[in-house]
Motif scaffolding. Structure first.
Motif, PDB file in Angstrom:
ATOM      1  N   LEU A  61      -6.006   3.015   7.598  1.00 28.34           N
ATOM      2  CA  LEU A  61      -4.778   2.775   7.130  1.00 28.34           C
ATOM      3  C   LEU A  61      -4.155   1.663   7.227  1.00 28.34           C
ATOM      4  O   LEU A  61      -3.437   0.212   6.151  1.00 28.34           O
ATOM      5  N   VAL A  94      -4.018  -6.053   1.914  1.00 21.34           N
ATOM      6  CA  VAL A  94      -2.796  -5.692   0.825  1.00 21.34           C
ATOM      7  C   VAL A  94      -2.191  -6.238   1.375  1.00 21.34           C
ATOM      8  O   VAL A  94      -2.171  -7.654   0.427  1.00 21.34           O
ATOM      9  N   ALA A 126      -6.592  -0.677   5.492  1.00 22.12           N
ATOM     10  CA  ALA A 126      -5.994  -0.993   3.311  1.00 22.12           C
ATOM     11  C   ALA A 126      -4.787  -2.157   3.617  1.00 22.12           C
ATOM     12  O   ALA A 126      -4.355  -3.417   2.692  1.00 22.12           O
ATOM     13  N   GLU A 127      -3.986  -1.471   4.846  1.00 29.28           N
ATOM     14  CA  GLU A 127      -2.301  -2.507   4.085  1.00 29.28           C
ATOM     15  C   GLU A 127      -2.437  -4.012   4.753  1.00 29.28           C
ATOM     16  O   GLU A 127      -1.632  -4.436   4.125  1.00 29.28           O
ATOM     17  N   ALA A 130      -7.002  -2.558  -2.123  1.00 24.59           N
ATOM     18  CA  ALA A 130      -7.266  -2.362  -1.443  1.00 24.59           C
ATOM     19  C   ALA A 130      -7.203  -0.477  -1.604  1.00 24.59           C
ATOM     20  O   ALA A 130      -5.778   0.141  -2.178  1.00 24.59           O
ATOM     21  N   THR A 131      -8.187   0.333  -1.589  1.00 29.77           N
ATOM     22  CA  THR A 131      -7.631   2.275  -1.542  1.00 29.77           C
ATOM     23  C   THR A 131      -8.127   2.663  -0.264  1.00 29.77           C
ATOM     24  O   THR A 131      -8.893   1.962   1.134  1.00 29.77           O
ATOM     25  N   LEU A 183       0.754  -1.344  -0.207  1.00 29.58           N
ATOM     26  CA  LEU A 183      -0.313  -0.024  -0.155  1.00 29.58           C
ATOM     27  C   LEU A 183       0.550   1.453   0.129  1.00 29.58           C
ATOM     28  O   LEU A 183       1.744   1.125   0.731  1.00 29.58           O
ATOM     29  N   ARG A 188      -4.425   6.255  -1.074  1.00 30.81           N
ATOM     30  CA  ARG A 188      -3.645   5.065  -0.622  1.00 30.81           C
ATOM     31  C   ARG A 188      -4.157   4.264  -1.739  1.00 30.81           C
ATOM     32  O   ARG A 188      -4.984   3.845  -1.882  1.00 30.81           O
ATOM     33  N   GLU A 189      -2.922   3.092  -2.254  1.00 31.31           N
ATOM     34  CA  GLU A 189      -3.249   2.258  -3.078  1.00 31.31           C
ATOM     35  C   GLU A 189      -2.379   1.024  -3.467  1.00 31.31           C
ATOM     36  O   GLU A 189      -1.111   1.323  -3.046  1.00 31.31           O
ATOM     37  N   ARG A 190      -3.197  -0.171  -3.786  1.00 31.80           N
ATOM     38  CA  ARG A 190      -2.031  -1.370  -3.515  1.00 31.80           C
ATOM     39  C   ARG A 190      -1.004  -1.216  -4.804  1.00 31.80           C
ATOM     40  O   ARG A 190      -1.761  -0.565  -6.567  1.00 31.80           O
TER      41      ARG A 190
END
Lengths: 375, 185
Positions: free
Chosen positions: B22, B29, B25-26, B35-36, A9, A180-182
């Motif tokens: 955060l 992943v 989302a992490e 994920a955003t 991320l 934030r994204e992958r």
């Protein structure tokens, strides 16, 4: 697989910093401002470790001035800011255009005018990025819409700046900067060094068209003496008022960009083969447009997307084709309608060009776009 | 269109809900999903409305903001008032029973989140970790294993243990919720 190429991320601003490091940035100067701060904060930690220089300056005018000086000293140099700071930088951006000094200026757009909304997105600076500095001039402006594009476009910005000896502006927005994204970063490319002149110092002229549309720029301190000024100058860089010297210089200043439009302009398209409606978008609204496109396609509607990765020079040839290709063109923007004017100019009344706009710090909703498909 | 799971974590600046977004989302992943995460906050470091939005999907995520919320975590009255009407009919609204006084609606789960954080970690500052534990317990959108890893990686030195305790307390608290209330779990 190296650690920084594993899927993870990552934030848009972080990807800009990674892209700058991959591009071989040697110098960064900036002044804190939301929503661009992560770029400075990451480079302040990472750049000195790579032997580069990070300077926090007293303001944005000094920041861009330092960047221009560092570039003349041979470093790949950049600064990052947002609207208020971008306004302060305009005069020196023009200096870099006129003196043909490569540099990269990142503007993570926030809502304006004035202090506006420091932590909310906007695309209000599109025309400023084109015409913010005074005088007739060319410029290159690139625009990412995803985190991976932040990385790739930054890499490209440094290379284009060097190749064409021009400031390259990366026009982001708060959504893309803070998103934030992958991502999986590609392996780093080799950094191409600034071309060296093939002539001895006494025969070197930094603005001589005989050396090509983009004469090589020698870094200060390498034994080649020349003059740098924002005044109209001759091939040696000294001020001139002679029209027969000014005109060819002006011609070359524009021609180096015009003749290389194909190299500079990057446009992606999706589902355009059978499209009856084209969505033309850049930055965060690309995300709204793609979402709308997918929903519309599920309902069997022939919608396509043109994504502008280069804003300036404007991708005229591709957009002009839309005037014969589709029935309707929709331009979503987080402003009151700026790029829509360019699309309308180029489509020249052949097809309806409709803007869909949102201001006040929110993304364009996919449903706003879908509503226009019904109309 | 690939399925989207939309999470909105809303409250006051300083409650750590942007960090919670955060971490969520992490973790997604780490689980191999897409994920955003986006954030919205004022210019102030503490206080003021603040929220983060996390979209988790097996496919591409185009629009990175919430359209119809699957899970809302609201840790202030203002956050509840602003966001509860964007929650899907079958969605979950998770609130703190004390911080949010006026509350109603389908899928509402009110729990003593701050009190649980104080009990488990000695500080209400770990409320965001309790919320993550509750999310793990109430839904299957991310694995506990991935969340553990993400929390450890994002915890400042000296807070790892208390954050783990707070997460576990949240996860255990979720077990007290009736299966019917869990809905999309």
């Amino acid at each position: 697989m190296p650690d920084n190429q594993k899927p993870r991320l990552m934030q848009g601003n972080e990807a800009v910093a990674e892209g700058a490091l991959a591009a071989g940035i040697g110098f960064y100067a900036g002044y804190p401002i939301s929503p661009a701060n992560e770029i400075s904060s990451i480079l302040s930690a990472r750049l000195p470790r790579k032997g580069g220089i990070f300077l926090q300056m007293e303001d944005e005018i000094a920041s861009i001035a330092a960047v221009i000086g560092a570039s003349l000293g041979g470093a790949r140099a950049a600064t990052a800011t947002s609207g208020p700071g971008f306004s302060l930088m305009q005069e020196n951006i023009g200096y870099a255009v006129a003196a043909e000094i490569p540099c990269v200026v990142i503007n993570v757009q926030r809502a304006g005018p004035s202090t506006g909304q420091p932590t909310s997105p906007s695309q209000g600076d599109v025309m400023q990025s084109r015409w913010g500095t005074h005088g007739d001039h060319p410029i290159i402006v690139l625009c990412p819409s995803s985190v991976i594009e932040c990385y790739l476009i930054t890499l490209r910005a440094f290379n284009l700046a060097e190749k064409y000896r021009i400031p390259v502006i990366i026009l982001m927005d708060e959504v893309v900067g803070h998103l934030r994204e992958r991502v999986e970063l590609p392996p780093p490319e080799e950094v191409v060094a600034r071309p060296k002149p093939t002539v001895p110092p006494e025969w070197y002229f930094p603005y001589d068209e005989a050396a090509g549309l983009v004469p090589p720029l020698v870094s200060f301190g390498e034994g080649y003496r020349y003059h740098v000024t924002g005044l109209y100058h001759d091939i040696a860089g000294f001020p001139t008022q002679r029209e027969d010297e000014i005109e060819p210089w002006f011609e070359r200043l524009f021609e180096k960009i015009e003749a290389n439009r194909e190299d500079i302009i990057q446009v992606d398209e999706e589902a355009m083969e059978d499209a009856e409606v084209a969505l033309v978008a850049y930055g965060a609204p690309v995300r709204s447009a793609r979402h709308a496109l997918r929903l519309a396609r599920e309902e069997g509607k022939a919608v396509g997307l043109i994504k502008l990765l280069t804003l300036w020079p404007f991708p005229e040839a591709r957009i002009a084709k839309l005037g014969h290709q589709v029935k309707k063109i929709i331009v979503p923007e987080m402003n009151r309608g700026q790029m829509v004017l360019e699309v309308q100019r180029v489509v020249a009344g052949r097809r309806p060009v409709i803007g869909v706009n949102r201001v006040g710090g929110q993304m364009v909703s996919p449903y706003q776009i879908l509503e226009l498909l019904e109309a | 269109m690939a399925s989207r799971f939309e999470v909105c974590l809303a409250g006051q600046g300083g409650q750590g809900l942007i960090l919670a977004g955060l971490i969520l989302a992490e973790a997604a992943v780490l689980d191999g999903k897409n994920a955003t995460m986006t954030q919205s906050y004022g210019a102030e470091q503490r206080g003021g409305a603040s929220h983060s939005e996390v979209i988790i999907s097996d496919g591409d995520i185009d629009y990175p903001r919430v359209l119809k919320t699957d899970l809302l975590v609201a840790l202030s009255q203002e956050a509840f008032d602003n966001f509860h009407h964007e929650v899907k009919k079958e969605g979950i609204i998770l609130t703190d029973s004390h911080l949010v006084e006026k509350k109603s609606g389908d899928g509402l789960i009110a729990l003593p989140i701050v009190e649980t954080a104080k009990g488990a970690a000695g500080s209400g500052a770990a409320s965001n970790m309790v919320a993550l534990g509750l999310i793990a317990g109430l839904t299957k959108i991310v694995s506990c294993k991935a969340l553990h890893k993400a929390i450890d990686a994002r915890s400042p030195r000296g807070t790892q243990r208390s954050n783990r305790w707070a997460f576990k307390a949240g996860f255990d608290l979720a077990k007290t919720i009736s299966p019917k209330a869990k809905r999309k779990a």
